[in-house]
Design a protein around this motif. Sequence first.
Motif, PDB file in Angstrom:
ATOM      1  N   MET A   1      -6.765 -70.930   3.356  1.00  0.00           N
ATOM      2  CA  MET A   1      -7.631 -72.064   3.487  1.00  0.00           C
ATOM      3  C   MET A   1      -7.323 -72.722   4.835  1.00  0.00           C
ATOM      4  SD  MET A   1      -8.072 -75.374   0.979  1.00  0.00           S
ATOM      5  CE  MET A   1      -8.166 -74.307  -0.413  1.00  0.00           C
ATOM      6  N   VAL A   2      -8.377 -73.026   5.584  1.00  0.00           N
ATOM      7  CA  VAL A   2      -8.219 -73.627   6.906  1.00  0.00           C
ATOM      8  C   VAL A   2      -9.073 -74.883   6.979  1.00  0.00           C
ATOM      9  CG1 VAL A   2      -8.539 -73.300   9.390  1.00  0.00           C
ATOM     10  CG2 VAL A   2      -7.836 -71.373   7.968  1.00  0.00           C
ATOM     11  N   GLY A   3      -8.466 -75.992   7.386  1.00  0.00           N
ATOM     12  CA  GLY A   3      -9.184 -77.235   7.615  1.00  0.00           C
ATOM     13  C   GLY A   3      -9.388 -77.428   9.104  1.00  0.00           C
ATOM     14  N   VAL A   4     -10.553 -77.900   9.496  1.00  0.00           N
ATOM     15  CA  VAL A   4     -10.895 -78.080  10.910  1.00  0.00           C
ATOM     16  C   VAL A   4     -11.308 -79.526  11.147  1.00  0.00           C
ATOM     17  CG1 VAL A   4     -12.487 -77.402  12.751  1.00  0.00           C
ATOM     18  CG2 VAL A   4     -11.650 -75.684  11.140  1.00  0.00           C
ATOM     19  N   ASP A   5     -10.784 -80.116  12.223  1.00  0.00           N
ATOM     20  CA  ASP A   5     -11.176 -81.463  12.622  1.00  0.00           C
ATOM     21  C   ASP A   5     -10.846 -81.623  14.103  1.00  0.00           C
ATOM     22  OD1 ASP A   5     -11.624 -84.347  12.778  1.00  0.00           O
ATOM     23  OD2 ASP A   5     -11.308 -84.375  10.614  1.00  0.00           O
ATOM     24  N   LEU A   6     -11.537 -82.512  14.782  1.00  0.00           N
ATOM     25  CA  LEU A   6     -11.210 -82.844  16.167  1.00  0.00           C
ATOM     26  C   LEU A   6     -10.280 -84.048  16.254  1.00  0.00           C
ATOM     27  CD1 LEU A   6     -14.479 -82.418  18.282  1.00  0.00           C
ATOM     28  CD2 LEU A   6     -12.293 -81.280  18.613  1.00  0.00           C
ATOM     29  N   ASN A   7     -10.109 -84.748  15.155  1.00  0.00           N
ATOM     30  CA  ASN A   7      -9.321 -85.976  15.134  1.00  0.00           C
ATOM     31  C   ASN A   7      -7.865 -85.645  14.809  1.00  0.00           C
ATOM     32  OD1 ASN A   7      -8.026 -88.352  14.120  1.00  0.00           O
ATOM     33  ND2 ASN A   7     -10.036 -89.292  13.852  1.00  0.00           N
ATOM     34  N   ALA A   9      -5.268 -87.572  14.466  1.00  0.00           N
ATOM     35  CA  ALA A   9      -4.668 -88.446  13.450  1.00  0.00           C
ATOM     36  C   ALA A   9      -5.007 -87.935  12.050  1.00  0.00           C
ATOM     37  CB  ALA A   9      -5.138 -89.887  13.633  1.00  0.00           C
ATOM     38  N   MET A  10      -6.233 -87.504  11.847  1.00  0.00           N
ATOM     39  CA  MET A  10      -6.624 -86.955  10.542  1.00  0.00           C
ATOM     40  C   MET A  10      -5.878 -85.648  10.267  1.00  0.00           C
ATOM     41  SD  MET A  10      -8.635 -89.059   9.113  1.00  0.00           S
ATOM     42  CE  MET A  10      -9.702 -88.304   7.937  1.00  0.00           C
ATOM     43  N   LEU A  11      -5.732 -84.826  11.283  1.00  0.00           N
ATOM     44  CA  LEU A  11      -5.006 -83.562  11.106  1.00  0.00           C
ATOM     45  C   LEU A  11      -3.535 -83.811  10.767  1.00  0.00           C
ATOM     46  CD1 LEU A  11      -6.631 -81.494  13.963  1.00  0.00           C
ATOM     47  CD2 LEU A  11      -6.880 -81.089  11.510  1.00  0.00           C
ATOM     48  N   VAL A  49      -2.318 -72.730   3.511  1.00  0.00           N
ATOM     49  CA  VAL A  49      -3.184 -73.782   4.021  1.00  0.00           C
ATOM     50  C   VAL A  49      -2.776 -74.073   5.459  1.00  0.00           C
ATOM     51  CG1 VAL A  49      -3.884 -76.196   3.767  1.00  0.00           C
ATOM     52  CG2 VAL A  49      -3.469 -74.804   1.732  1.00  0.00           C
ATOM     53  N   ALA A  50      -3.767 -74.171   6.346  1.00  0.00           N
ATOM     54  CA  ALA A  50      -3.504 -74.483   7.751  1.00  0.00           C
ATOM     55  C   ALA A  50      -4.579 -75.440   8.257  1.00  0.00           C
ATOM     56  CB  ALA A  50      -3.507 -73.206   8.591  1.00  0.00           C
ATOM     57  N   PHE A  51      -4.242 -76.147   9.312  1.00  0.00           N
ATOM     58  CA  PHE A  51      -5.185 -77.077   9.921  1.00  0.00           C
ATOM     59  C   PHE A  51      -5.311 -76.755  11.405  1.00  0.00           C
ATOM     60  CE2 PHE A  51      -3.350 -79.221   6.259  1.00  0.00           C
ATOM     61  CZ  PHE A  51      -4.505 -79.468   5.545  1.00  0.00           C
ATOM     62  N   VAL A  52      -6.544 -76.806  11.899  1.00  0.00           N
ATOM     63  CA  VAL A  52      -6.835 -76.419  13.277  1.00  0.00           C
ATOM     64  C   VAL A  52      -7.642 -77.533  13.938  1.00  0.00           C
ATOM     65  CG1 VAL A  52      -8.076 -74.743  14.711  1.00  0.00           C
ATOM     66  CG2 VAL A  52      -6.860 -73.968  12.665  1.00  0.00           C
ATOM     67  N   CYS A  53      -7.255 -77.887  15.145  1.00  0.00           N
ATOM     68  CA  CYS A  53      -8.025 -78.842  15.936  1.00  0.00           C
ATOM     69  C   CYS A  53      -9.098 -78.051  16.681  1.00  0.00           C
ATOM     70  CB  CYS A  53      -7.113 -79.584  16.910  1.00  0.00           C
ATOM     71  SG  CYS A  53      -7.977 -80.886  17.821  1.00  0.00           S
ATOM     72  N   ALA A  54     -10.355 -78.243  16.278  1.00  0.00           N
ATOM     73  CA  ALA A  54     -11.449 -77.476  16.882  1.00  0.00           C
ATOM     74  C   ALA A  54     -12.768 -78.214  16.683  1.00  0.00           C
ATOM     75  CB  ALA A  54     -11.526 -76.082  16.256  1.00  0.00           C
ATOM     76  N   VAL A  56     -16.535 -78.051  15.460  1.00  0.00           N
ATOM     77  CA  VAL A  56     -17.249 -77.250  14.467  1.00  0.00           C
ATOM     78  C   VAL A  56     -18.476 -76.547  15.045  1.00  0.00           C
ATOM     79  CG1 VAL A  56     -16.423 -78.558  12.475  1.00  0.00           C
ATOM     80  CG2 VAL A  56     -18.567 -79.234  13.601  1.00  0.00           C
ATOM     81  N   ALA A  57     -18.821 -76.849  16.291  1.00  0.00           N
ATOM     82  CA  ALA A  57     -19.933 -76.164  16.944  1.00  0.00           C
ATOM     83  C   ALA A  57     -19.457 -74.959  17.755  1.00  0.00           C
ATOM     84  CB  ALA A  57     -20.699 -77.124  17.849  1.00  0.00           C
ATOM     85  N   THR A  58     -18.147 -74.814  17.911  1.00  0.00           N
ATOM     86  CA  THR A  58     -17.570 -73.659  18.619  1.00  0.00           C
ATOM     87  C   THR A  58     -16.248 -73.295  17.941  1.00  0.00           C
ATOM     88  OG1 THR A  58     -16.510 -75.120  20.219  1.00  0.00           O
ATOM     89  CG2 THR A  58     -18.633 -74.179  20.865  1.00  0.00           C
ATOM     90  N   LEU A  59     -16.346 -72.769  16.744  1.00  0.00           N
ATOM     91  CA  LEU A  59     -15.159 -72.471  15.942  1.00  0.00           C
ATOM     92  C   LEU A  59     -14.364 -71.301  16.529  1.00  0.00           C
ATOM     93  CD1 LEU A  59     -16.824 -72.879  12.443  1.00  0.00           C
ATOM     94  CD2 LEU A  59     -15.082 -74.377  13.452  1.00  0.00           C
ATOM     95  N   PRO A  60     -13.038 -71.411  16.546  1.00  0.00           N
ATOM     96  CA  PRO A  60     -12.189 -70.372  17.151  1.00  0.00           C
ATOM     97  C   PRO A  60     -11.830 -69.247  16.173  1.00  0.00           C
ATOM     98  CG  PRO A  60     -10.824 -72.206  16.479  1.00  0.00           C
ATOM     99  CD  PRO A  60     -12.253 -72.582  16.155  1.00  0.00           C
ATOM    100  N   PHE A  61     -12.809 -68.779  15.413  1.00  0.00           N
ATOM    101  CA  PHE A  61     -12.568 -67.744  14.418  1.00  0.00           C
ATOM    102  C   PHE A  61     -13.502 -66.564  14.661  1.00  0.00           C
ATOM    103  CE2 PHE A  61     -12.003 -71.920  12.201  1.00  0.00           C
ATOM    104  CZ  PHE A  61     -10.617 -71.914  12.209  1.00  0.00           C
ATOM    105  N   ASP A  62     -13.082 -65.395  14.197  1.00  0.00           N
ATOM    106  CA  ASP A  62     -13.902 -64.190  14.316  1.00  0.00           C
ATOM    107  C   ASP A  62     -15.151 -64.302  13.457  1.00  0.00           C
ATOM    108  OD1 ASP A  62     -12.049 -63.003  16.003  1.00  0.00           O
ATOM    109  OD2 ASP A  62     -11.047 -61.919  14.375  1.00  0.00           O
TER     110      ASP A  62
END
Length: 186
Positions: A1-7, A9-11, A49-54, A56-62
């Motif tokens: 499970m991967v969570g994505v956010d640009l914030n 502080a939230m991450l 579970v992991a969290f990524v700063c990214a 959502v319009a240019t996700l760093p996933f395959d």
Amino acid sequence: MVGVDLNMAMLRRAEQARRTGHITWPRRRVGQVFDTATAATAELPRDRVAFVCADVATLPFDDAAFAGALSLNVLDCVPSPVAHLLELGRVIADHGAALVSTPYDWTTTAAAMEHWIGGHSQRGEHGGASEPELRRLLSADLRTGIDTGLTIADERPAVPWHLTLNARSVMHYQLHLLRLARTARG
């Protein structure tokens, strides 16, 4: 499970919850007065579970990296909602699914008006309503939609969601909730 956010502080808060099994945050009581709130998190295998700063319009996933995705109350908070939908379709595997919810609370601080999905002109076919415009964009008919690879499998037009601003103020939303299915890549 991967969570994505640009914030960040939230991450950081999400990572704290992952590590400890609970989350603590300042809950505004009134004005600049805050109380400490704490809640237990869901029982998840923390090592998966992991969290990524990214963005959502240019996700760093395959391509096709995930069986499914959640995009809860994100669509009206990004500079390009269509780019977000395209990315969801790109990273979800064939026959996967996405749950998308939105209150269509458009604001120019999140996206330029021309990027909104509806909500900006009463002169259009649907009087500015966002729901039919999103349905059109996600239609299988590419003459009127975009090729996200996602189609609407199910939807709920008015799911209640309440956002507490402070001890005396609550915003009541009616979310549009959609279950999107990823069609097979051709």
